[in-house]
Design an enzyme around this catalytic site. Structure first.
Site, short mmCIF file in Angstrom:
data_model
loop_
_atom_site.label_atom_id
_atom_site.label_comp_id
_atom_site.label_asym_id
_atom_site.label_seq_id
_atom_site.Cartn_x
_atom_site.Cartn_y
_atom_site.Cartn_z
N GLU A 160 -29.54 -5.01 19.66
CA GLU A 160 -28.64 -6.07 20.58
C GLU A 160 -27.25 -4.78 20.32
O GLU A 160 -26.98 -4.63 19.51
CB GLU A 160 -28.98 -7.05 20.62
CG GLU A 160 -29.27 -7.83 20.83
CD GLU A 160 -29.44 -9.13 21.34
OE1 GLU A 160 -30.54 -9.44 22.16
OE2 GLU A 160 -28.92 -9.89 20.91
N CYS A 200 -19.76 -12.44 18.34
CA CYS A 200 -19.57 -11.85 17.25
C CYS A 200 -20.72 -13.82 16.53
O CYS A 200 -20.73 -14.55 16.62
CB CYS A 200 -18.10 -12.31 16.54
SG CYS A 200 -16.72 -11.09 17.45
#
Length: 346
Positions: free
Chosen positions: A91, A325
């Site tokens: 990703e 994150c």
């Protein structure tokens, strides 16, 4: 494919260094490989043998990183599920203000307890060309002026390929070296190699706590470097490149948000060329952790900032589409495992 292999393939077709440079720059910009310039058409520059061989090379480069799905976020970011040539998935995240977060591995071996990427372990390394291909793909959507190696994987565990990608992005890719960010949990090889590079990127160190024992529990497979030593190594690199180190600190309620931690930060960071990024924890599946309350985060920032530590709250882009994150790979695991299951049944 490695970047060196691409250069050799082009040279075998009869391309000279100036031809290779133009073709590479076109690829990095997300354009057709035979793109000419305003003042010079391709047929007046590239040899015929090169032009004839480019379609096959373009097909291989396109296969390095294909868009499987796009998930736009409300903040202007977009999570990109990227399929590699062997059908594995990584990703990338297009960030607001012309940034791109790319992956350096399929999975991760560090197994940080607050990160989804490491749940499946390390499946394989990405080649240098696969990393650069994520940038070429991202530039088909929008301008990319900053690239951060903060996606899936630990860049230090794939160091040769990452440094090769950084070198190309910082030269032919037209990205300033301070806009290339190498993110790592800390590894002695990083501090040995980075100062010697032609393109020396900015450095982001995942600190997360000042307590060595707690850090070992939070980052169970990271190198055993004491936080105090890690900050000293970071400081040496910061002074070498004349640019501050970003220290990453994922905020976990009741774990690393105490007054003792803040006082230890003041001790470690005194006089250091550094920025502390406080990253409120991004929720994952089956959460065992929470982010501190907003008031507590504000208190921490005020306390540290008022005492000389440049402190920022970095709310990860793309949280609403699981692009923040620690959130990367959840969907990719399902896709890859499903395809494996089908092959076994067949």
């Amino acid at each position: 494919m490695q970047l060196t292999e691409l250069n050799q393939r082009l040279a075998d077709l009869g391309a000279k260094p100036q031809h290779i440079g133009r073709i590479t720059r076109a690829w990095l910009q997300g354009k057709a490989l035979d793109t000419g310039t305003k003042h010079q058409k391709t047929e007046n520059f590239l040899p015929l043998t090169v032009r004839e061989g480019l379609p096959a090379i373009a097909s291989e480069l396109d296969a390095l990183a294909r868009l499987r799905s796009e998930h736009p976020g409300a903040d202007g970011s977009a999570r990109l599920l990227v399929e590699l040539a062997d059908k594995q998935m990584v990703e990338s995240v297009l960030l607001p203000r012309d940034g791109l977060c790319i992956s350096s591995q399929v999975g991760c071996a560090v197994a940080c307890v607050f990160c989804m990427t490491g749940k499946s372990g390390l499946l394989r390394q990405l080649s240098s060309a696969e990393m650069v291909a994520q940038v070429a793909l991202g530039r088909r959507f929008r301008p990319v002026k900053k690239v951060v190696f903060m996606g899936m994987g630990e860049p230090a565990h794939n160091l040769d390929n990452v440094l090769e990608a950084i070198d190309l992005l910082g030269t032919e890719g037209g990205i300033g070296q301070r806009n290339l960010v190498f993110s790592t949990v800390g590894d002695p090889r990083v501090f040995e190699r980075l100062p010697k590079q032609r393109v020396r990127p900015a450095l982001a160190l995942s600190l997360h706590t000042t307590d060595a024992e707690l850090r070992q529990r939070l980052l169970p497979k990271a190198p055993r470097i004491d936080p105090e030593e890690l900050v000293e190594l970071g400081e040496a690199y910061a002074r070498t490149i004349d640019y501050p180190i970003q220290y990453q600190w994922t905020l976990l309620k009741g774990i690393n948000d105490s007054q003792e931690e803040m006082d230890n930060i003041l001790r470690l960071f005194k006089g250091k060329f550094a920025v502390l990024n406080l990253i409120p924890y991004n929720s994952l599946e089956a959460d065992d952790y929470q982010r501190p309350d907003g008031e507590r985060i504000v208190e921490m920032v005020r306390y540290l900032h008022s005492r000389g530590v440049l402190t920022k709250v970095r709310n990860s882009a793309g949280q609403d589409v699981d692009g923040g994150c620690g959130q990367l790979r959840a969907r990719a695991v399902d896709v890859v495992n499903t395809s494996r299951l089908h092959r076994k049944r067949g």
